[in-house]
Structures are given as structure tokens and as C-alpha cells.
Design a protein around this motif. Structure first.
Motif, PDB file in Angstrom:
ATOM      1  N   ILE A 171       8.304  -2.902  -5.860  1.00  0.00           N
ATOM      2  CA  ILE A 171       8.514  -3.743  -6.935  1.00  0.00           C
ATOM      3  C   ILE A 171       8.260  -2.877  -8.026  1.00  0.00           C
ATOM      4  CG2 ILE A 171       8.173  -5.620  -8.429  1.00  0.00           C
ATOM      5  CD1 ILE A 171       7.622  -7.251  -5.707  1.00  0.00           C
ATOM      6  N   LEU A 172       7.042  -2.088  -7.935  1.00  0.00           N
ATOM      7  CA  LEU A 172       6.750  -1.250  -9.211  1.00  0.00           C
ATOM      8  C   LEU A 172       7.784  -0.212  -9.512  1.00  0.00           C
ATOM      9  CD1 LEU A 172       2.782  -1.511  -9.004  1.00  0.00           C
ATOM     10  CD2 LEU A 172       4.168  -2.701 -10.366  1.00  0.00           C
ATOM     11  N   GLY A 173       7.964   0.535  -8.313  1.00  0.00           N
ATOM     12  CA  GLY A 173       8.981   1.579  -8.375  1.00  0.00           C
ATOM     13  C   GLY A 173      10.266   1.394  -8.675  1.00  0.00           C
ATOM     14  N   VAL A 174      10.764   0.150  -8.468  1.00  0.00           N
ATOM     15  CA  VAL A 174      12.067  -0.267  -9.282  1.00  0.00           C
ATOM     16  C   VAL A 174      12.089  -1.046 -10.384  1.00  0.00           C
ATOM     17  CG1 VAL A 174      12.919  -0.253  -6.775  1.00  0.00           C
ATOM     18  CG2 VAL A 174      12.135  -2.366  -7.566  1.00  0.00           C
ATOM     19  N   ARG A 175      11.093  -1.362 -10.880  1.00  0.00           N
ATOM     20  CA  ARG A 175      11.271  -2.015 -12.238  1.00  0.00           C
ATOM     21  C   ARG A 175      11.474  -0.948 -13.257  1.00  0.00           C
ATOM     22  NH1 ARG A 175       5.582  -4.219 -14.150  1.00  0.00           N
ATOM     23  NH2 ARG A 175       5.392  -1.923 -14.336  1.00  0.00           N
ATOM     24  N   ARG A 176      12.469  -1.631 -13.970  1.00  0.00           N
ATOM     25  CA  ARG A 176      13.049  -0.777 -15.267  1.00  0.00           C
ATOM     26  C   ARG A 176      11.959  -0.684 -16.413  1.00  0.00           C
ATOM     27  NH1 ARG A 176      17.727   1.257 -14.540  1.00  0.00           N
ATOM     28  NH2 ARG A 176      19.125   0.452 -12.827  1.00  0.00           N
ATOM     29  N   LEU A 189       9.505   5.706 -16.163  1.00  0.00           N
ATOM     30  CA  LEU A 189      10.195   6.103 -14.876  1.00  0.00           C
ATOM     31  C   LEU A 189       9.378   7.109 -14.140  1.00  0.00           C
ATOM     32  CD1 LEU A 189      13.729   6.324 -16.560  1.00  0.00           C
ATOM     33  CD2 LEU A 189      13.009   4.800 -14.942  1.00  0.00           C
ATOM     34  N   SER A 190       8.801   7.891 -15.062  1.00  0.00           N
ATOM     35  CA  SER A 190       7.734   8.996 -14.025  1.00  0.00           C
ATOM     36  C   SER A 190       6.966   8.550 -13.152  1.00  0.00           C
ATOM     37  CB  SER A 190       7.235  10.027 -15.260  1.00  0.00           C
ATOM     38  OG  SER A 190       6.329   9.189 -16.005  1.00  0.00           O
ATOM     39  N   LEU A 191       6.547   7.378 -13.190  1.00  0.00           N
ATOM     40  CA  LEU A 191       5.661   6.815 -12.252  1.00  0.00           C
ATOM     41  C   LEU A 191       6.538   6.456 -11.031  1.00  0.00           C
ATOM     42  CD1 LEU A 191       3.567   4.249 -14.381  1.00  0.00           C
ATOM     43  CD2 LEU A 191       2.973   6.685 -13.511  1.00  0.00           C
ATOM     44  N   PRO A 193       8.103   8.012  -8.566  1.00  0.00           N
ATOM     45  CA  PRO A 193       7.866   9.019  -7.394  1.00  0.00           C
ATOM     46  C   PRO A 193       6.335   8.599  -6.760  1.00  0.00           C
ATOM     47  CG  PRO A 193       8.797  10.191  -8.976  1.00  0.00           C
ATOM     48  CD  PRO A 193       8.562   9.166  -9.659  1.00  0.00           C
ATOM     49  N   GLY A 194       5.540   8.331  -7.487  1.00  0.00           N
ATOM     50  CA  GLY A 194       4.379   7.976  -7.101  1.00  0.00           C
ATOM     51  C   GLY A 194       4.244   6.709  -6.283  1.00  0.00           C
ATOM     52  N   HIS A 195       4.827   5.776  -7.130  1.00  0.00           N
ATOM     53  CA  HIS A 195       5.149   4.323  -6.390  1.00  0.00           C
ATOM     54  C   HIS A 195       5.827   4.292  -5.003  1.00  0.00           C
ATOM     55  CE1 HIS A 195       4.329   2.386 -10.626  1.00  0.00           C
ATOM     56  NE2 HIS A 195       3.201   2.440 -10.037  1.00  0.00           N
ATOM     57  N   GLY A 196       6.725   5.053  -5.156  1.00  0.00           N
ATOM     58  CA  GLY A 196       7.574   5.128  -3.747  1.00  0.00           C
ATOM     59  C   GLY A 196       6.637   5.916  -2.607  1.00  0.00           C
ATOM     60  N   LEU A 197       5.878   7.073  -2.939  1.00  0.00           N
ATOM     61  CA  LEU A 197       5.075   7.446  -2.014  1.00  0.00           C
ATOM     62  C   LEU A 197       3.774   6.449  -1.485  1.00  0.00           C
ATOM     63  CD1 LEU A 197       5.042  10.335  -0.631  1.00  0.00           C
ATOM     64  CD2 LEU A 197       3.351  11.119  -2.168  1.00  0.00           C
ATOM     65  N   GLU A 198       3.399   5.705  -2.398  1.00  0.00           N
ATOM     66  CA  GLU A 198       2.468   4.927  -2.042  1.00  0.00           C
ATOM     67  C   GLU A 198       2.997   3.679  -1.282  1.00  0.00           C
ATOM     68  OE1 GLU A 198      -0.635   4.885  -2.691  1.00  0.00           O
ATOM     69  OE2 GLU A 198      -1.378   5.607  -4.483  1.00  0.00           O
ATOM     70  N   ALA A 199       4.166   3.487  -1.498  1.00  0.00           N
ATOM     71  CA  ALA A 199       4.908   2.328  -0.735  1.00  0.00           C
ATOM     72  C   ALA A 199       5.105   3.056   0.709  1.00  0.00           C
ATOM     73  CB  ALA A 199       6.294   1.837  -1.328  1.00  0.00           C
ATOM     74  N   LEU A 200       5.757   4.187   0.789  1.00  0.00           N
ATOM     75  CA  LEU A 200       5.832   4.649   2.295  1.00  0.00           C
ATOM     76  C   LEU A 200       4.484   4.711   3.219  1.00  0.00           C
ATOM     77  CD1 LEU A 200       8.268   7.719   1.584  1.00  0.00           C
ATOM     78  CD2 LEU A 200       8.623   5.671   3.139  1.00  0.00           C
ATOM     79  N   GLY A 201       3.284   5.166   2.268  1.00  0.00           N
ATOM     80  CA  GLY A 201       2.101   5.123   2.761  1.00  0.00           C
ATOM     81  C   GLY A 201       1.556   3.824   3.267  1.00  0.00           C
ATOM     82  N   ALA A 202       1.778   2.626   2.468  1.00  0.00           N
ATOM     83  CA  ALA A 202       1.272   1.395   2.860  1.00  0.00           C
ATOM     84  C   ALA A 202       2.238   1.037   3.870  1.00  0.00           C
ATOM     85  CB  ALA A 202       1.568   0.628   1.504  1.00  0.00           C
ATOM     86  N   ALA A 203       3.366   1.209   3.996  1.00  0.00           N
ATOM     87  CA  ALA A 203       4.250   0.631   5.031  1.00  0.00           C
ATOM     88  C   ALA A 203       3.976   1.540   6.369  1.00  0.00           C
ATOM     89  CB  ALA A 203       5.862   1.054   4.539  1.00  0.00           C
ATOM     90  N   THR A 204       3.714   2.704   6.359  1.00  0.00           N
ATOM     91  CA  THR A 204       3.190   3.330   7.572  1.00  0.00           C
ATOM     92  C   THR A 204       2.167   2.765   8.133  1.00  0.00           C
ATOM     93  OG1 THR A 204       4.403   5.433   6.912  1.00  0.00           O
ATOM     94  CG2 THR A 204       2.601   5.491   8.511  1.00  0.00           C
TER      95      THR A 204
END
Length: 213
Positions: A171-176, A189-191, A193-204
């Protein structure tokens, strides 16, 4: 779940990608605290990837000790006084440090459940991943102290926790950005990629804990 090679390789790739990102961040000029935090995250991802392949089981206790110490380090940052600017001074930073503490602690718990606890002997009802067949193996009961069957409630709780964390980061990653200025929007917007990586890590983490339930 772990008897499917494609899933094993995918999780390994995600963990190594995240670890590489944190290694890169740790080498950039910044505060010493940030370097330490990124180095700890890189180490955690590497240990989790190694666990998927049952590598270095004889160092399990050392791995748990390091991850537990890392969890404590993030707790210290989260409760530090505001005047210590190099630590988690604001509310957002404190929440971030609390989550990272949970991540480190969760990784330690997972390694304790999946790994071996006594001199290279297989733990009771442990799941070990073999390189040859990537299969899930159930071993005979031994004197091991940590087993998956003894803590199903904790496994469910951690699965739900990291699943919820993944959803929040998405949600944080896609929020405009809602600010009027271009600079503020670019900062938001610069945040992503970090949110996406955090989301991947948490999902893993959620997927790996779900496989234990």
C-alpha cells in the motif's frame, strides 16, 4: 511447498536480491548506524537463503545468537531518547525499527525451528531441504529442543504478522504523493523501491512460516 524447486529458487533469488541491495546500501557514505543496519539486513537475508538449502547447520546456534542480537539492537534504537539523532528519533523511524526487530527475531525463530540444535543431529520433526531433490523430510524424534510441532500458534502468528506487513508495504509503495510541490512528490516516489523490497521480504517470510503450519 518446499518440495517444488521453482519456489525454492524463487525464494532464494528474492532473499539474495534483498541481501545484495542492503550490501550496496551499507557501502554508501552515510551514518554508521545506517551502515550497521543495512549490514545486519544483508546478513539476515543471506542466512535465510542458506537455511532454504540446509547449509551450515552446525552454525545454527551462532546464527540464532547473531539474529537475536540484531533484534535487540533494533529494539534499543526504537526506545532510544529523541536526542540521539543517529538512532530512531521520530515516530516513523521507531515503527520501522520495531518492524526490523520483529524481522530479525522471526528469522531467528525460523532458523531454530528448521535447523539442527545438537551437534549436527537432525531435530525432532524438523524440515530439512536437500539440494538433490528439494524435498521436505520428516526425521525421527530426537532430544532436540526446538520443533515446529510444539509451537503452531507462534507459526500462525508470525505468518499473519509478516503477511500484514507485506500488505502495508505494498500500500505504501503504490500510494501516490499528495503534496502540491514536485519535490515532495518525487521524494514520495523515491521511497517506492524500498517499500517494494520490504514487501517482497515480508511476503517471503510469511510464505516460509506458512509452510510450517
Amino acid at each position: 511447498m518446499f518440495n517444488i524447486p521453482a519456489i525454492t529458487w524463487t525464494l532464494t533469488a528474492v532473499l539474495l536480491l534483498s541481501g545484495s541491495y542492503h550490501v550496496l546500501q551499507a557501502t554508501r557514505p552515510q551514518q554508521v548506524t545506517d551502515r550497521i543496519n543495512n549490514a545486519l539486513h544483508a546478513l539476515m537475508n543471506i542466512l535465510m537463503a542458506a537455511m532454504l538449502w540446509n547449509l551450515a547447520p552446525s552454525t545454527m546456534l551462532a546464527q540464532i545468537a547473531v539474529l537475536s542480537g540484531a533484534a535487540l539492537w533494533f529494539v534499543i534504537q526504537a526506545v532510544a531518547r529523541p536526542e540521539f539523532k543517529v538512532l530512531c528519533a521520530d515516530n516513523r523511524g521507531r515503527l520501522k525499527c520495531v518492524y526490523h526487530s520483529v524481522s530479525m527475531g522471526g528469522a531467528a525463530v525460523m532458523i531454530a525451528m528448521m535447523g539442527q540444535v545438537s551437534g549436527g543431529h537432525a531435530p525432532a520433526h524438523a524440515m530439512s531441504m536437500r539440494n538433490a531433490h528439494h524435498s521436505l523430510t520428516v526425521t525421527a524424534p530426537t532430544t532436540a529442543a526446538a520443533t515446529i510441532d510444539h509451537s503452531p500458534g507462534l507459526v500462525v502468528l508470525l505468518t499473519a504478522t509478516f503477511g500484514a506487513a507485506a500488505a502495508v508495504f505494498i500500500i505504501l509503495g503504490v500510494r501516490r504523493g499528495l503534496g502540491k510541490s514536485y519535490r515532495r512528490r518525487a521524494s514520495r516516489l523515491s521511497l517506492r523501491p524500498g517499500h517494494g523490497l520490504e514487501a517482497l521480504g515480508a511476503a517471503t517470510m510469511a510464505m516460509m512460516f506458512a509452510a510450517m503450519s
